[in-house]
Motif scaffolding. Structure first.
Motif, PDB file in Angstrom:
ATOM      1  N   PRO A  83     -37.246  -2.199  19.440  1.00 27.90           N
ATOM      2  CA  PRO A  83     -36.305  -3.313  19.533  1.00 27.90           C
ATOM      3  C   PRO A  83     -36.559  -4.318  18.412  1.00 27.90           C
ATOM      4  O   PRO A  83     -37.647  -4.361  17.844  1.00 27.90           O
ATOM      5  CB  PRO A  83     -36.602  -3.926  20.905  1.00 27.90           C
ATOM      6  CG  PRO A  83     -37.871  -3.341  21.355  1.00 27.90           C
ATOM      7  CD  PRO A  83     -38.207  -2.166  20.526  1.00 27.90           C
ATOM      8  N   SER A  84     -35.564  -5.149  18.104  1.00 24.88           N
ATOM      9  CA  SER A  84     -35.692  -6.097  16.996  1.00 24.88           C
ATOM     10  C   SER A  84     -36.603  -7.245  17.390  1.00 24.88           C
ATOM     11  O   SER A  84     -36.893  -7.458  18.574  1.00 24.88           O
ATOM     12  CB  SER A  84     -34.318  -6.648  16.648  1.00 24.88           C
ATOM     13  OG  SER A  84     -33.765  -7.267  17.796  1.00 24.88           O
ATOM     14  N   LEU A  85     -37.053  -8.001  16.390  1.00 29.22           N
ATOM     15  CA  LEU A  85     -37.913  -9.158  16.654  1.00 29.22           C
ATOM     16  C   LEU A  85     -37.205 -10.157  17.562  1.00 29.22           C
ATOM     17  O   LEU A  85     -37.812 -10.739  18.462  1.00 29.22           O
ATOM     18  CB  LEU A  85     -38.262  -9.861  15.335  1.00 29.22           C
ATOM     19  CG  LEU A  85     -39.339  -9.226  14.481  1.00 29.22           C
ATOM     20  CD1 LEU A  85     -39.494 -10.002  13.192  1.00 29.22           C
ATOM     21  CD2 LEU A  85     -40.649  -9.179  15.236  1.00 29.22           C
ATOM     22  N   GLU A 133     -34.993  -9.623  19.870  1.00 33.66           N
ATOM     23  CA  GLU A 133     -34.978  -9.194  21.269  1.00 33.66           C
ATOM     24  C   GLU A 133     -36.341  -9.390  21.904  1.00 33.66           C
ATOM     25  O   GLU A 133     -36.462  -9.860  23.033  1.00 33.66           O
ATOM     26  CB  GLU A 133     -34.602  -7.713  21.365  1.00 33.66           C
ATOM     27  CG  GLU A 133     -33.141  -7.430  21.155  1.00 33.66           C
ATOM     28  CD  GLU A 133     -32.862  -5.954  21.030  1.00 33.66           C
ATOM     29  OE1 GLU A 133     -33.212  -5.355  19.992  1.00 33.66           O
ATOM     30  OE2 GLU A 133     -32.311  -5.388  21.975  1.00 33.66           O
TER      31      GLU A 133
END
Lengths: 258, 293, 255
Positions: free
Chosen positions: B7-9, B11
């Motif tokens: 997941p992205s930073l 999120e």
């Protein structure tokens, strides 16, 4: 403009009467070349050998007589890059000293975003994006033989127009169909989706960015607001809610989160 | 190597901030499970468990085989789990990942080593023939908390399963086909369930039940407690991760007991409904020789 | 042997690009499709996508028999998917067999040595429905049918569509055929003793089952038993109606 929308499966033959034919007068006027061209959107391919137009995905065949274009409308699937789309990508890493590898959907090959494709970027001042950061970019190059390329600046004007790194907030996954509807100019009338407006009506303050690759970025000062927006979007997507149902769902959601 | 989707930073930071404000992304409470749905198949021993978006399919089957040399009076019981690309393209066929190894070890300790299934009852002819009961756990969809769902599915499928009836006359073993005699249930002693807690925060002070895939990606530690509804603990596994206060672990265990009682009641109810559905004419009650426990 | 009507559910797995669950004649299969995604460097092809099919049995780990089914399905599906649209890509199709019809008169052993051709129709239909649900571009759809040639007491040969395990045991030969939606034959696998005439008749029977677009016509072929008119449903019509209702639900918003 679109009255009849027949259901098609891949390989079906299309009724020739549905294909828009250039009008006789247009053939005489100056616009003749433009009007005589039929534009095929996603889901259709042109068989050069037989001249037939064949659908490649299941969906409803939509014909726009005015713009003389046809495409197959469908909800889901995985995003395939095409030029001009705005997307939200996740930075994987910076490589080669002058480009970022950005991922548009999980398990696909990375797209390339040059360091200089940002507003006001030069060899001395490059944007700093950590792995895992999000960017809002436009697809500048996409063909099946190459990895797609992105840009965060309009090539004509040199301005960002809202593109660039997305700081803070969070991102939610939605289906490709819902992303397309949210991006429509008149999303309430044509796309039948007004859930973001309803959330705003209830007093929530937030900003969003919508990526054609099925991602919606939301930022707000209140965490509850961001959670509410995410849940509302996912419910609209999964339960196929109509505009009235969206209004009711938003009211119920706000009440239950209070 | 399979590329794991991270997941992205944004999120990750969002999930942590939300937890620190006492909120979860799907509006649940910290000690609340997602809705658990159980459905049995037409054949005995087939069960599908849905825990939110996590889906598990378990199938129990039995075959006559030769017992182990060092255990001539016991039958054989194995549990096979496999994470295939169906769960996520990150998993490859025949290449066990850490998740998979941990999952199968936890299921082994919880269901096999705790003696939930009476292996002595699987013996047919001492030293020569015995039943080999095997449960195949297929992960259809991975959205977090595989362990709890897989354990529930394993227990449900074993309790639902019926093995062919047998008899011995003058040393000759006869295994009856389903058409000749109704199959019989397995010798079941107790039903263990797993409850997995995920920890967040610098000192692991925030504890959350039933994490989704996104919540699992940001956790700093986790602890799986296996116990049955009588409060007998089969195992506790806290494999590394941020150290957690002993007192909060005790609290986690007592909440786990409450959840396990709920699981047990749910499974009993579903099995009863399924039995009623199959036994329209009331005949099956007469054929059963099961001991009430 | 009459079977209940086939049932299908689409998009049953929330995290896959496309999925389907299909049951008919005692077979239940769940399929998931992911793609087009990036292929591993060792597998990728320069000008087209790789189609990877994985078949998992309900019990046991699967062996040679499953690998054979995988290679059969892989070669058939590669021909109807538009693989040239995604060079260096991968279309991953996973088929999980959930149940197969049981033979109540025999205690089944877990490990089956012989190939089970009768499961090919169920596997293929599920795979096609999952591919449609994932909107993977295809040239055409496909339908499939299995036919067993059974020698009756009076010496005549009976064609049994969708044979049960008992039918297969007593059959002289079993044939599995796959047709595309353009009425082309994609695959023909057979096992057992049979003559060319047997195969031709099996082909006719399978063609009638797979390639009818409208509702079934009664009594077209002398060789089909009357019972089989109810079963062997027009598979093409089934796929079309299933997808049509799904798409109508998805696109409810369009005026």
């Amino acid at each position: 403009m679109e009255t009849e929308r027949p259901f098609v499966l891949p390989g079906d033959s299309i009724d020739p009467s549905l294909i828009p034919v250039p009008r006789q007068q247009d053939a005489q006027t100056q616009n003749s070349k433009k009007q005589a061209v039929l534009r095929l959107g996603p889901g259709l391919r042109h068989m050069a050998a037989t001249g037939a137009i064949v659908p490649t995905v299941p969906g409803q065949l939509v014909v726009d007589g005015r713009k003389r274009s046809m495409w197959v409308e469908s909800k889901g699937g995985r995003y395939v890059a095409s030029v001009g789309d705005v997307v939200i990508g996740q930075v994987q890493r910076s490589a080669g000293g002058d480009l970022f590898y950005v991922n548009l959907s999980p398990y696909t090959s990375n797209a390339i975003l040059p360091h200089l494709a940002f507003e006001g970027a030069s060899k001395k001042t490059r944007p700093q994006l950590a792995p895992g950061a999000l960017v809002y970019a436009r697809v500048s190059l996409a063909n099946r033989h190459m990895d797609p390329e992105l840009e965060c600046v309009s090539p004509a004007t040199g301005k960002a127009d809202g593109l660039g790194p997305l700081v803070g907030g969070t991102v939610f996954d939605v289906s490709l169909g819902l992303a397309r509807r949210l991006l429509m100019a008149r999303s309430r009338e044509e796309g039948q989706v007004a859930v973001l407006d309803f959330l705003g009506d209830e007093g929530l303050a937030f900003e969003t960015a919508i990526g054609r690759n099925g991602k919606v970025w939301v930022r707000s000062d209140s965490i509850k607001t961001m959670i509410a927006v995410g849940r509302a979007l996912q419910k609209t997507d999964e339960d196929d809610l109509s505009v009235d149902d969206q209004r009711k769902m938003v009211k119920w959601l706000i009440k239950s989160m209070r | 190597m399979p590329r794991e989707a991270e997941p992205s930073l944004n999120e990750k930071q969002f999930v942590i901030q939300a937890l620190q404000s006492n909120l979860r992304l799907d509006g649940r409470k910290f000690d609340q499970y997602r809705p658990l749905e159980v459905s049995f198949g037409e054949q005995y021993g087939v069960v599908e468990v849905k825990l939110g978006k996590t889906r598990i399919l378990a199938k129990a089957s039995a075959e006559v085989t030769v017992p182990y040399v060092d255990r001539p009076l016991d039958g054989i019981f194995t549990i096979a789990t496999e994470l295939s690309p169906m769960a996520s393209p990150a998993f490859e066929v025949n290449r066990p990942t850490e998740t998979e190894v941990l999952l199968s070890r936890l299921l082994e300790k919880t269901v096999r080593r705790s003696g939930a299934l009476d292996t002595e009852s699987l013996c047919l002819v001492a030293g020569q023939k015995c039943w080999h009961v095997r449960v195949d756990v297929h992960i259809l969809s991975h959205d977090g908390d595989l362990i709890d769902a897989a354990c529930f599915a394993t227990v449900a499928s074993l309790r639902h399963f019926r093995k062919p009836d047998t008899s011995i006359e003058n040393g000759v073993l006869t295994v009856y086909t389903p058409a000749e005699r109704e199959p019989v249930p397995l010798g079941w002693l107790h039903s263990p369930f797993c409850v997995t807690w995920s920890f967040y925060g610098d000192e692991g002070e925030i504890a959350v039940l039933d994490a989704t895939w996104l919540e699992e990606a940001v956790r700093v530690g986790s602890c799986t407690i296996s116990l049955n509804r009588h409060g007998e603990i089969c195992q506790i596994a806290k494999l590394g991760g941020t150290p957690v206060e002993a007192l909060s672990l005790l609290q986690c265990t007592s909440i786990a007991l409450v959840r396990v009682k709920e699981f047990s009641a749910l499974l009993d109810k579903k099995l009863a409904e399924d039995a009623k559905r199959r036994d329209r004419g009331g005949l099956l009650a007469e054929l059963s020789a099961e001991n009430d426990r | 042997m009459t079977h209940l009507a086939p049932e299908a559910a689409l998009s049953v797995l929330p995290r896959a690009d496309g999925s389907a669950k299909y049951s008919y004649a005692g077979y239940t299969v769940t399929a998931s499709v992911n793609g087009p995604i990036e292929a591993q460097k060792r597998d990728e092809q320069a000008y087209e996508a790789v189609v990877d099919v994985i078949v998992r049995p309900a019990a046991g780990v699967g062996g040679t028999r499953e690998r054979h089914l995988e290679s059969i399905l892989q070669s058939s599906l590669s021909q109807i998917i538009l693989i040239t649209s995604f060079p260096r890509g991968l279309i991953q199709i996973m088929l999980q067999i959930e149940s197969t019809p049981e033979n109540d008169y025999v205690n089944t052993k877990l490990v089956q040595a012989s190939l089970n051709l009768a499961i090919i129709p169920a596997l293929l239909q599920t795979a096609v429905l999952a591919l449609l649900s994932a909107a993977v571009p295809m040239k055409a759809t496909a339908t499939s049918s299995a036919v067993a040639v059974v020698l009756q007491d009076d010496g005549a040969k009976k064609m049994v569509v969708d044979p049960s395990p008992r039918d297969i045991e007593s059959a002289q030969s079993v044939h599995a055929l796959i047709f595309t939606s353009h009425d082309e034959l994609l695959l023909a696998e057979s096992e057992g003793d049979f003559t060319v005439q047997d195969w031709d008749q099996a082909y006719e029977v399978a063609y009638n089952v797979c390639c009818q677009a409208e509702a079934k016509k009664a009594g077209t072929d002398m060789m089909i038993d009357d019972d089989n008119d109810a079963s062997g449903s027009d598979m093409r019509h089934f796929i079309r109606s299933t997808m049509e209702s799904k798409v109508a639900a998805d696109l409810h918003w369009k005026r």
